[in-house]
Design a protein around this motif. Sequence first.
Motif, PDB file in Angstrom:
ATOM      1  N   UNK A  36       0.839  -1.199   0.000  1.00  0.00           N
ATOM      2  CA  UNK A  36       0.000   0.000   0.000  1.00  0.00           C
ATOM      3  C   UNK A  36       0.876   1.252   0.000  1.00  0.00           C
ATOM      4  N   UNK A  37       0.395   2.282  -0.676  1.00  0.00           N
ATOM      5  CA  UNK A  37       1.082   3.568  -0.661  1.00  0.00           C
ATOM      6  C   UNK A  37       0.107   4.667  -1.048  1.00  0.00           C
ATOM      7  N   UNK A  38       0.428   5.915  -0.681  1.00  0.00           N
ATOM      8  CA  UNK A  38      -0.463   7.026  -1.030  1.00  0.00           C
ATOM      9  C   UNK A  38      -0.230   7.512  -2.466  1.00  0.00           C
ATOM     10  N   UNK A  39      -1.299   7.926  -3.093  1.00  0.00           N
ATOM     11  CA  UNK A  39      -1.221   8.577  -4.401  1.00  0.00           C
ATOM     12  C   UNK A  39      -1.817   9.963  -4.201  1.00  0.00           C
ATOM     13  N   UNK A  40      -0.994  10.976  -4.409  1.00  0.00           N
ATOM     14  CA  UNK A  40      -1.449  12.348  -4.188  1.00  0.00           C
ATOM     15  C   UNK A  40      -2.202  12.860  -5.401  1.00  0.00           C
ATOM     16  N   UNK A  41      -2.998  13.890  -5.184  1.00  0.00           N
ATOM     17  CA  UNK A  41      -3.868  14.399  -6.241  1.00  0.00           C
ATOM     18  C   UNK A  41      -3.102  14.979  -7.433  1.00  0.00           C
ATOM     19  N   UNK A  42      -1.819  15.277  -7.270  1.00  0.00           N
ATOM     20  CA  UNK A  42      -1.045  15.805  -8.397  1.00  0.00           C
ATOM     21  C   UNK A  42      -0.599  14.703  -9.363  1.00  0.00           C
ATOM     22  N   UNK A  43      -0.705  13.429  -8.958  1.00  0.00           N
ATOM     23  CA  UNK A  43      -0.348  12.319  -9.841  1.00  0.00           C
ATOM     24  C   UNK A  43      -1.535  11.980 -10.739  1.00  0.00           C
ATOM     25  N   UNK A  44      -1.236  11.582 -11.957  1.00  0.00           N
ATOM     26  CA  UNK A  44      -2.300  11.205 -12.884  1.00  0.00           C
ATOM     27  C   UNK A  44      -2.735   9.769 -12.638  1.00  0.00           C
ATOM     28  N   UNK A  45      -4.039   9.585 -12.473  1.00  0.00           N
ATOM     29  CA  UNK A  45      -4.586   8.240 -12.325  1.00  0.00           C
ATOM     30  C   UNK A  45      -5.706   8.055 -13.342  1.00  0.00           C
ATOM     31  N   UNK A  46      -5.922   6.799 -13.732  1.00  0.00           N
ATOM     32  CA  UNK A  46      -7.011   6.471 -14.650  1.00  0.00           C
ATOM     33  C   UNK A  46      -7.812   5.335 -14.052  1.00  0.00           C
ATOM     34  N   UNK A  47      -9.111   5.535 -13.929  1.00  0.00           N
ATOM     35  CA  UNK A  47      -9.976   4.461 -13.468  1.00  0.00           C
ATOM     36  C   UNK A  47     -10.266   3.560 -14.661  1.00  0.00           C
ATOM     37  N   UNK A  48     -10.101   2.250 -14.479  1.00  0.00           N
ATOM     38  CA  UNK A  48     -10.302   1.336 -15.598  1.00  0.00           C
ATOM     39  C   UNK A  48     -11.710   1.428 -16.169  1.00  0.00           C
ATOM     40  N   UNK A  49     -12.695   1.688 -15.309  1.00  0.00           N
ATOM     41  CA  UNK A  49     -14.073   1.736 -15.797  1.00  0.00           C
ATOM     42  C   UNK A  49     -14.320   2.921 -16.736  1.00  0.00           C
ATOM     43  N   UNK A  50     -13.410   3.898 -16.759  1.00  0.00           N
ATOM     44  CA  UNK A  50     -13.566   5.062 -17.632  1.00  0.00           C
ATOM     45  C   UNK A  50     -12.765   4.965 -18.916  1.00  0.00           C
TER      46      UNK A  50
END
Length: 139
Positions: A36-50
């Motif tokens: 486990x680790x934190x992902x801050x809001x400045x990192x780009x993430x993609x939800x697979x469902x989108x």
Amino acid sequence: MEYNKIIAVTGKPGLFEVVSQTKTGVIVESLVDKKRFPVVSSQNISMLENIAIYTYEEEVLLLSVFKTIFEKEEGKECISHKENSKNLVAYFSEVLPNYDEERVYTSNIKKVIQWYNLLVKAGLDFSKIEATKEEAERE
């Protein structure tokens, strides 16, 4: 594990499940090693469902592609993402015959196949996942 909580983080290999929310982002858990680790809001993430794949007619949701592979492989893993590009393209053409060859690159195909295999290893059963209302409207 819920499909709608699975994300990809730019710059990090593999897939992650959102475990919790914090003030500055989210806590995620790797599907591979369970760290486990934190992902801050400045990192780009993609939800697979989108995520969707371009075809010549419309965009097809990634979940639909995963379900097609799941049915084709009878719930088992598919070919390795490390296969040569010719084999990857041939396999993907069987799964999604009308994908847009100009906008869907071999690197995209590799990622889809790698993600599918990761999700199957993690025990996700695509036959039990229902598309959300929003996704169903797009299809």
